[in-house]
Write a protein that holds these residues in place. Sequence first.
Motif, PDB file in Angstrom:
ATOM      1  N   CYS A   6       0.832  -1.206   0.000  1.00 31.61           N
ATOM      2  CA  CYS A   6       0.000   0.000   0.000  1.00 31.61           C
ATOM      3  C   CYS A   6       0.867   1.257   0.000  1.00 31.61           C
ATOM      4  O   CYS A   6       1.815   1.374   0.783  1.00 31.61           O
ATOM      5  N   GLU A  61      -0.074   4.116   0.969  1.00 29.15           N
ATOM      6  CA  GLU A  61      -0.404   4.959   2.117  1.00 29.15           C
ATOM      7  C   GLU A  61       0.238   4.464   3.400  1.00 29.15           C
ATOM      8  O   GLU A  61       0.735   5.251   4.188  1.00 29.15           O
ATOM      9  N   CYS A  62       0.164   3.164   3.638  1.00 29.51           N
ATOM     10  CA  CYS A  62       0.565   2.654   4.953  1.00 29.51           C
ATOM     11  C   CYS A  62       1.642   1.575   4.885  1.00 29.51           C
ATOM     12  O   CYS A  62       2.145   1.153   5.922  1.00 29.51           O
ATOM     13  N   CYS A 112      -3.996  -0.767   0.022  1.00 35.28           N
ATOM     14  CA  CYS A 112      -4.554  -1.936   0.708  1.00 35.28           C
ATOM     15  C   CYS A 112      -6.062  -1.748   0.872  1.00 35.28           C
ATOM     16  O   CYS A 112      -6.587  -0.657   0.640  1.00 35.28           O
ATOM     17  N   HIS A 167      -7.529   1.176   2.735  1.00 33.40           N
ATOM     18  CA  HIS A 167      -7.470   2.518   2.165  1.00 33.40           C
ATOM     19  C   HIS A 167      -8.371   2.713   0.955  1.00 33.40           C
ATOM     20  O   HIS A 167      -8.495   3.832   0.452  1.00 33.40           O
TER      21      HIS A 167
END
Length: 137
Positions: A19, A21-22, A102, A105
């Motif tokens: 992901c 983002e994370c 993921c 998100h």
Amino acid sequence: MRDFAGDWNRAIAKATFLCAECGATAAQVALLIEEQPICEKDGQASGLIIQAGFFGEWAQIVRAGALWPVGKALAEGNAAALYEIDPLWAPFFCPKCLRIYCREHWRFDLKFDEEWPDWYDETIGTCPQGHERVIDD
Ligand SMILES: [Zn+2]
Ligand SMILES: [Zn+2]
């Protein structure tokens, strides 16, 4: 139920997509060649694409002609190339921002048929940047 760990170990190509983002695993995707070809019309080997982590675990048949492109996309960890082959094989990929997210998100929106409200139609996903795409149908 397939043995995902066993399939993963004998895969000829595999990739873990993370992901943007994370950093969590968005999905693990692998390509298997079946010793006993599955849908034999033309006598060519066929394969299976298996995936875990995004929508549970699933497997789908890969036609002989798509084996090389799918294998190449996975060997390169290229989600965009996998999306080009079949968008639903890369449900974690946003083709607008070219990023992987993921399932935490993506925002999922299940659509049902207007005349038959019990009839599941498709899932629209919205990425963290607000882009929409069909993620499942
Ligand atoms: Zn996006
Ligand atoms: Zn995430």
